[in-house]
Design an enzyme around this catalytic site. Structure first.
Site, PDB file in Angstrom:
ATOM      1  N   ARG A 299       0.841  -1.213   0.000  1.00  0.00           N
ATOM      2  CA  ARG A 299       0.000   0.000   0.000  1.00  0.00           C
ATOM      3  C   ARG A 299       0.872   1.257   0.000  1.00  0.00           C
ATOM      4  O   ARG A 299       0.459   2.314  -0.475  1.00  0.00           O
ATOM      5  CB  ARG A 299      -0.968  -0.006   1.199  1.00  0.00           C
ATOM      6  CG  ARG A 299      -1.755   1.290   1.349  1.00  0.00           C
ATOM      7  CD  ARG A 299      -3.098   1.128   2.058  1.00  0.00           C
ATOM      8  NE  ARG A 299      -3.007   0.339   3.260  1.00  0.00           N
ATOM      9  CZ  ARG A 299      -2.447   0.754   4.410  1.00  0.00           C
ATOM     10  NH1 ARG A 299      -1.935   1.964   4.513  1.00  0.00           N
ATOM     11  NH2 ARG A 299      -2.406  -0.044   5.455  1.00  0.00           N
TER      12      ARG A 299
ATOM     13  N   TYR B   4     -12.420  17.022 -17.685  1.00  0.00           N
ATOM     14  CA  TYR B   4     -12.997  15.679 -17.757  1.00  0.00           C
ATOM     15  C   TYR B   4     -14.211  15.592 -16.820  1.00  0.00           C
ATOM     16  O   TYR B   4     -14.210  16.179 -15.733  1.00  0.00           O
ATOM     17  CB  TYR B   4     -11.911  14.676 -17.344  1.00  0.00           C
ATOM     18  CG  TYR B   4     -12.380  13.253 -17.311  1.00  0.00           C
ATOM     19  CD1 TYR B   4     -12.604  12.540 -18.489  1.00  0.00           C
ATOM     20  CD2 TYR B   4     -12.613  12.611 -16.107  1.00  0.00           C
ATOM     21  CE1 TYR B   4     -13.045  11.231 -18.458  1.00  0.00           C
ATOM     22  CE2 TYR B   4     -13.043  11.292 -16.061  1.00  0.00           C
ATOM     23  CZ  TYR B   4     -13.261  10.612 -17.243  1.00  0.00           C
ATOM     24  OH  TYR B   4     -13.691   9.318 -17.199  1.00  0.00           O
TER      25      TYR B   4
ATOM     26  N   ASP C 197      -3.916  18.205 -16.356  1.00  0.00           N
ATOM     27  CA  ASP C 197      -4.266  16.869 -16.839  1.00  0.00           C
ATOM     28  C   ASP C 197      -3.714  16.756 -18.256  1.00  0.00           C
ATOM     29  O   ASP C 197      -4.198  17.399 -19.186  1.00  0.00           O
ATOM     30  CB  ASP C 197      -5.791  16.701 -16.816  1.00  0.00           C
ATOM     31  CG  ASP C 197      -6.233  15.286 -17.208  1.00  0.00           C
ATOM     32  OD1 ASP C 197      -5.496  14.620 -17.974  1.00  0.00           O
ATOM     33  OD2 ASP C 197      -7.313  14.853 -16.772  1.00  0.00           O
TER      34      ASP C 197
ATOM     35  N   LYS D  78      -5.520   5.485 -20.636  1.00  0.00           N
ATOM     36  CA  LYS D  78      -5.715   5.895 -22.026  1.00  0.00           C
ATOM     37  C   LYS D  78      -4.444   5.660 -22.847  1.00  0.00           C
ATOM     38  O   LYS D  78      -4.079   4.534 -23.063  1.00  0.00           O
ATOM     39  CB  LYS D  78      -6.166   7.360 -22.074  1.00  0.00           C
ATOM     40  CG  LYS D  78      -7.284   7.698 -21.071  1.00  0.00           C
ATOM     41  CD  LYS D  78      -8.612   7.038 -21.415  1.00  0.00           C
ATOM     42  CE  LYS D  78      -9.668   7.193 -20.320  1.00  0.00           C
ATOM     43  NZ  LYS D  78      -9.918   8.560 -19.877  1.00  0.00           N
TER      44      LYS D  78
HETATM   45  C1  LIG Z   1     -10.317   9.078 -18.746  1.00  0.00           C
HETATM   46  C2  LIG Z   1      -9.844  10.370 -18.263  1.00  0.00           C
HETATM   47  C3  LIG Z   1      -9.695  10.615 -16.889  1.00  0.00           C
HETATM   48  C4  LIG Z   1     -10.077   9.596 -15.851  1.00  0.00           C
HETATM   49  O1  LIG Z   1      -9.277   8.452 -15.932  1.00  0.00           O
HETATM   50  P1  LIG Z   1      -9.734   7.007 -15.434  1.00  0.00           P
HETATM   51  O2  LIG Z   1      -8.503   6.186 -15.610  1.00  0.00           O
HETATM   52  O3  LIG Z   1     -10.881   6.575 -16.276  1.00  0.00           O
HETATM   53  O4  LIG Z   1     -10.143   7.160 -14.011  1.00  0.00           O
HETATM   54  C5  LIG Z   1      -9.205  11.848 -16.496  1.00  0.00           C
HETATM   55  N1  LIG Z   1      -8.884  12.802 -17.382  1.00  0.00           N
HETATM   56  C6  LIG Z   1      -9.012  12.600 -18.705  1.00  0.00           C
HETATM   57  C7  LIG Z   1      -8.651  13.701 -19.640  1.00  0.00           C
HETATM   58  C8  LIG Z   1      -9.496  11.391 -19.188  1.00  0.00           C
HETATM   59  O5  LIG Z   1      -9.636  11.209 -20.502  1.00  0.00           O
END
Ligand SMILES: *Cc1c(COP(=O)(O)O)cnc(C)c1O
Length: 393
Positions: free
Chosen positions: A60, A113, A185, A210
């Site tokens: 953890r 997002y 992000d 992604k």
């Molecule tokens: C998909 C996504 C997230 C969230 O990610 P998860 O792995 O699905 O929790 C955050 N920011 C962006 C730009 C995303 O495309």
């Protein structure tokens, strides 16, 4: 690779963080499923526990496979440190909740997002954190809000789903002047196309689910930044237990070996598809920062090495039904709520990112009802064009 010699991004995607020799000499990073790490020497155990010596105690807190994944991202983002979480939302939550306290203020934009937007509109206010969401590309308004004082300036570029571009250098400067932690992000751009830290940000965040993983088979999140910030997020993670699983770390690491090859191909494919769709009679409008007509094109040229693999377009008719007709005819793209994979993936904000909004709310956010978001894969672009062409006819 950790210190001294630097390599290009493509070399870092393959070798970054992986030069340590493991027992038996495997050439690939082993998946260490062990929850705890044993010590014969009590003094050594104490030293590691106190953080005075490198090592792992309990998964953890840290894990060898997860640490290699974090190290690779650290190198790609040119950061001093990196930390991970169970998903993109996991890392965004860990970062925000670790760094914010009741009475603090966040400035961000309307186009983040969907999950992040929910943190801003529901969970942070519930914890007495004030959140101001500005019009996404009104940089003057963002600067004015930031100048009023804020603890976190939270940015995302390119945005979802209308692929707007924020000027990171300009806004990070405003954030720093106000003493805010500037978070970006960087999921849509990837470290291959954009490095927020080099543009003045403090933290680069990724949904590794992604593009980083790239194969739509593992969830993960990661943040890269300076040691002090990352240590605070790590401290929070240890207690809330929002950690990346070693098996997921392995899949993400394996996917990242080809990150540069994939992203370069996706950049090329997306630009060609954006140009093709712009000239198509079945399409009203295309959103892609690689197009000279895109309002953020000049900023994208300044801060990105490539324009990314995500585009969106408005199908003629501009109704949700029109988008559904096109989507249901696509043969190659998966109709799914995901992006950044080797396969092309198409969806609508109505069923994915903005499912919680009413049509009126989407309209207010500048999201047309027949918008289709298309995450361009690594297929041969002629096949993707033909597929889109037959679906639009
Ligand atoms: C998909 C996504 C997230 C969230 O990610 P998860 O792995 O699905 O929790 C955050 N920011 C962006 C730009 C995303 O495309």
């Amino acid at each position: 690779m950790s210190r001294g010699k630097t390599y290009e991004l493509g070399t870092l995607t393959v070798h970054g963080g992986e030069e340590r020799i493991h027992p038996g000499g495997p050439t690939q990073t082993p998946v260490v499923h062990s929850v705890a790490f044993a010590y014969d020497d009590m003094d050594e155990w104490l030293e590691v526990s106190l953080g005075r010596r490198e090592g792992h105690i309990y998964t953890r807190n840290s894990n060898p496979t997860v640490a290699v994944f974090e190290e690779k991202v650290r190198l790609l983002e040119g950061a001093a440190a990196a930390t991970s979480a169970s998903s993109g939302m996991g890392i965004i939550s860990n970062a925000l909740f670790a760094l914010l306290a009741p009475g603090d203020r966040v400035v961000s934009v309307k186009d983040t997002y969907g999950g992040t937007n929910r943190l801003f509109t529901k969970y942070l206010p519930r914890n007495k954190v004030d959140v101001t969401l500005c019009d996404t590309v009104d940089f003057e308004a963002i600067e004015a809000e930031v100048a009023k004082g804020c603890n976190v300036l939270y940015l995302e570029t390119p945005t979802n789903p209308t692929i707007r571009i924020l000027d990171l250098e300009r806004l990070a400067k405003a954030g720093k002047a106000a003493g805010a932690v500037v978070m970006v992000d960087n999921t849509f751009a990837t470290p291959i196309n954009q490095n927020p830290l080099a543009l003045g940000a403090d933290l680069a965040l990724h949904s590794a689910t992604k593009f980083l993983g790239g194969h739509a088979d593992a969830l993960g999140g990661v943040a890269a930044g300076d040691r002090e910030l990352i240590a605070k997020i790590d401290g929070y993670r240890e207690i809330v237990g929002n950690v990346l699983h070693p098996s997921a770390a392995y899949l993400l690491l394996r996917g990242m070996k080809t990150l540069k090859l994939r992203v370069e191909r996706q950049n090329e494919n997306a630009l060609e598809l954006a140009e093709f769709l712009s000239a198509h009679s079945g399409v009203e409008r295309v959103f892609y920062p690689g197009l000279a007509a895109h309002p953020g094109h000049d900023i994208a040229c300044k801060q990105m090495r490539g324009f990314g693999g995500i585009l969106s377009f408005v199908a003629k008719g501009n109704t949700y039904e029109a988008a559904c007709r096109v989507l249901s005819r696509l043969k190659l793209a998966h109709r799914a709520a995901n992006l950044g994979a080797v396969e092309s993936i198409a969806g609508t904000p109505v069923t994915t990112s903005h499912v919680e909004c009413t049509p009126e709310e989407r309209q207010a956010m500048g999201i047309p009802e027949s918008l289709i978001r298309y995450s361009v894969g690594i297929e041969d672009v002629e096949d993707l064009k033909a597929d889109l062409d037959q679906a639009l006819r």
